[in-house]
Design an enzyme around this catalytic site. Sequence first.
Site: not given
Ligand code: F6R
Length: 615
Positions: A2, A27, A75, A101-102, A488, A492, A495, A511, A610
């Site tokens: 949020c 957010r 969110w 937010n929270g 990773e 990517k 998501e 395995h 994010k």
């Molecule tokens: C993936 C992504 C998330 C963040 C995760 C941790 O692209 O952005 O997996 O890496 O939510 O976020 P931070 O790094 O802000 O703690």
Amino acid sequence: MCGIVGYVGDRNAYPILIKGLHRLEYRGYDSAGFALVGKNGELNVYKCKGKVSALENFVEGKDVEGSCGIAHTRWATHGEPNSVNAHPHYSCTENIALIHNGIIENWALLKKALIREGYEFKSETDTEVLVNLIEYVRNTNKCSLLDAVRGALKQVIGAYAIAVVEKGREDEIIVARQSSPLVVGIGEGEYFLASDATPIVEYTDKVVYLQDGEIAVLTKNKPLRVVNFDNAECPIDVKKLEMNISELEKGGYKHFMLKEIHEQPKTIMDCLRGRLSPDSYDVILSGVRDNAYRFLSARRIIIVACGTSWHASLIGEHLIEDLCRIPVEVEYASEFRYRNPVLSPEDVVIAVSQSGETADTLAAMSLAKAAGCFVFGICNVIGSSVARASDAGCYIHVGPEISVASTKAFTGQVTVFAMIALTLANTLTRISRDRFEQLSKALLDLPALVQAELDTLDAPIKELAEKFKDSRDFIYIGRGYEFPVALEGALKLKEVSYIHADGYPAAEMKHGPIALIDKTMPVLAIAIPDALYEKTASNVQEVKARGGVVISVVSNDDEMVSKMSDYAIRVPVTDPCLMPVLVSIPLQLFAYYIADAKGLDVDQPRNLAKSVTVE
Ligand code: F6R
């Protein structure tokens, strides 16, 4: 999660709020809304399901005059994303409106008590409970709005950043914070507030980062007042905001994700700048240098992080163990915090977070601090909660990352880990000066190599993505330093393109996962020249022998694996311990171009936000 934004002053608040919401949309984007106190003191709330653009359409033609307002992009945590659950929430009498937010953890108990007092609720949210609690305290105690907010928050358990406005008070916003970020911008007789500084930067460079347990009163043309829950005045630390507006715009790119991928030559350079001398090849990270004894006497290093930051941490583990011979463990912060880990004051805990606001990472840090560990933070957002909760730390300095999918933060984190490993290895004399200088030089050469990759790979990967955009599943494989890169790359793809993808250590295929291989299951194999190249080549053979389609990531001069592969992505070569940076670039481009080819909302993938400020 949020985003919250607010304004009080002489300007029209609506454009500031909407622009701010767009900046904070990373957010969360399930619903959006705002509340305005008009010239005659009337309090109006406008909100709807969907993104900020939906809100703009929704208010088209409506009266949005007013110079005091608060706004929210959500969110969803409590209650499905719809217009009823959207913020702001009115109190029962519609005299007070609140954004949040929270999470309020004891909302159910408070709600029951308020229902007993005759309060009625329209939404399923914890936020509506809080706004009614504030109103209840205000009416029962006949107190000021500030005292009502204080009184209510004393009864609340949870994490929050809130902003409150009241009918008839067009000159005042009350804000408060507990474990969720909140920044106040100070203008000329006016105030701004937001979850981060991005909505504020074009109006003022004077900001105050509220601390936990602080309530601020933002009154037009009056000095800022900050008190704690017991009404004691708190010191106000005004900071100068160092942020560039152009970093917050797309700069001609279709999406922030693509812009941020292409920014990496610069962001890696920014990360190295002032820390790695191009003349002497020395590395100076003051947070590590000033606390060298803590690292050097560490029984072990534990790295806590989530998501992409966790993947970068796995590479950090390889780097530190490889170069320094210090034992390292990497933990998901969300698991670590609840599994009663064995910790001692001789442990160093490194918390890694782009946003610096991830709730699980912050909780893991608290646990480590309580056990007496030295806690070192690696984060991007200046002044974030991780930065403030750390005993020492190091910023990655890659600039604001707006795209929900993290790209430049990942390469920044790996770059910082490489510098930490070099510093410690050098101090412990675990590597020779020649090796140290060789790696320092390789780090300095990274930005140019990444640029060369972007110049040559962008167009071919776009073409390749077109061929694979309709795949349903993907497997990514790699070994050693490249296993976390496989994880990773798969994350990517998942998501942003919603294609199911898993990362595996290449040798683990036999395995179990190899059972999945057929011609509909593409395998992306990372096979760059390192000690495990031949072994990875055998793993690729095993996939080919079962009819799998292989896209390999190989070196520019590769001969063996590229011949076995259906498609080969060629990358420049550096020292194997820095190859994760060069290998991750095409994987980022691949995920981006597949999502774009599918016409998806790349910067704001469904269900994600994010900054994950809830557990
Ligand atoms: C993936 C992504 C998330 C963040 C995760 C941790 O692209 O952005 O997996 O890496 O939510 O976020 P931070 O790094 O802000 O703690």
